[in-house]
Scaffold this active site. Structure first.
Site, PDB file in Angstrom:
ATOM      1  N   HIS A 134       0.908  -1.281  -0.127  1.00 46.24           N
ATOM      2  CA  HIS A 134      -0.129   0.176  -0.123  1.00 46.24           C
ATOM      3  C   HIS A 134       0.861   1.339  -0.048  1.00 46.24           C
ATOM      4  CE1 HIS A 134      -1.303   3.113   2.865  1.00 46.24           C
ATOM      5  NE2 HIS A 134      -2.146   3.392   1.993  1.00 46.24           N
ATOM      6  N   ASN A 136       0.187   6.005  -0.053  1.00 41.11           N
ATOM      7  CA  ASN A 136      -0.631   7.126  -0.679  1.00 41.11           C
ATOM      8  C   ASN A 136      -0.034   8.138  -0.045  1.00 41.11           C
ATOM      9  OD1 ASN A 136      -2.144   8.200   1.754  1.00 41.11           O
ATOM     10  ND2 ASN A 136      -2.132   6.209   2.353  1.00 41.11           N
ATOM     11  N   HIS A 168      12.261  -1.502   3.944  1.00 42.15           N
ATOM     12  CA  HIS A 168      12.575  -0.411   5.109  1.00 42.15           C
ATOM     13  C   HIS A 168      14.029   0.449   4.814  1.00 42.15           C
ATOM     14  CE1 HIS A 168       9.510  -0.865   8.302  1.00 42.15           C
ATOM     15  NE2 HIS A 168       9.215  -2.081   7.738  1.00 42.15           N
TER      16      HIS A 168
END
Length: 298
Positions: A134, A136, A168
């Site tokens: 995901h 955004n 990460h």
């Protein structure tokens, strides 16, 4: 108090989200074309179906909209959506009260105008060894304050420590030039935000997240949100390329479907973006694009 309508800044932010959308859509279609081996190679290469979305206003006036781009049943992606939107209007009393309470903004009732633009992406993969993801980023403006928000998080059903470390590390590399304190702070924020209380667990292996970000220097904050967006493809694509041909079993696929159930629970119950989109009248199909094509509950 925001004394400017920030017309140029809004335009620049909206254009950036559109450019990032175009770059990601193109990269994903190239990935589909290059999938020439493995159990899904016989499927047609996936292509995005693009449709315009609209936001409904109470009085029928123009309230903005965007593009919903969804690929279904591809070789690599079982379902992936990359949506952009730029919407505006006035916040309903309930939204005004929530914003005033959460952000401490005064004056919302007197001037409840808002403007928001952003990109939202969710990818659910064919191969259960390839992680869902995901991302955004967004800008929000009112006459009283402006801010940026967003982030990116990895959602594997079958976890690989090296994949988590890579995801990460790329986030950190893009954040450190702005401030070395950003990555640990935004990682912690993501760990807390992408958590499912009723399951007592995170929905994935984390990433980065921020909201209400306004240092007072719009250009610096915009540069930060751009680098959060730029981090996405180098963080995610190598993992997909590494895992997309890995053999899987029925048990692996079952684990993927169960994990998708967790993802659906989080997005429907806790995600603030889902709630805001539905409460402000945005296209429901675009708001719920994040839901997986198939899921399972035990």
């Amino acid at each position: 108090m925001v004394t400017s309508e920030m017309v140029d800044e809004k335009s620049r932010a909206s254009a950036w989200f559109r450019n990032l959308r175009d770059e990601i859509v193109a990269a994903f279609e190239v990935l589909e074309d290059s999938q020439t081996s493995g159990p899904t190679a016989g499927l047609p290469a996936g292509r995005f179906e693009v449709s315009e979305t609209t936001r409904a206003s109470d009085d029928g006036s123009d309230a903005g909209g965007g593009l919903m781009s969804v690929m279904r049943g591809g070789r690599v992606f079982e379902k992936v959506g990359v949506n952009i939107s730029t919407v505006y209007g006035t916040l309903a009393p309930r939204a005004q009260a929530a914003m005033a309470a959460r952000k401490g903004i005064a004056g919302m009732a007197e001037d409840p105008r808002f403007w928001a633009s952003g990109i939202s992406l969710v990818a659910h993969m064919q191969n259960p060894h390839a992680p869902a993801v995901h991302m955004n980023t967004r800008m929000f403006w009112t006459p009283h304050a402006w801010w940026f928000g967003g982030g990116s998080d990895l959602n594997p059903c079958l976890e690989y420590d090296e994949d988590t470390a890579h995801f990460h590390d790329v986030q950190k590399q893009h954040l450190d030039p702005h401030d070395p304190a950003h990555y640990p702070r935004l990682k912690k924020w993501a760990d807390e935000y992408f958590y499912i209380p009723h399951r007592n667990r995170a929905r994935g292996v984390g990433g980065i997240f921020l909201d209400d970000h306004c240092s007072g220097d719009w250009a610096a904050d915009f540069a930060l949100i751009q680098d959060i967006g730029r981090a996405f493809l180098p963080a995610f694509l190598p993992l997909t390329e590494k895992r997309r041909n890995q053999p899987w079993s029925e048990a692996d696929k079952d684990a993927q479907l169960v994990h998708r159930g967790l993802y659906a629970e989080y997005n429907l119950v806790y995600d603030r973006g889902t709630k805001f989109g539905l409460e402000t009248g945005h296209d429901a199909n675009a708001v719920l694009m994040s839901l997986p094509p198939m899921a399972k509950w035990v």
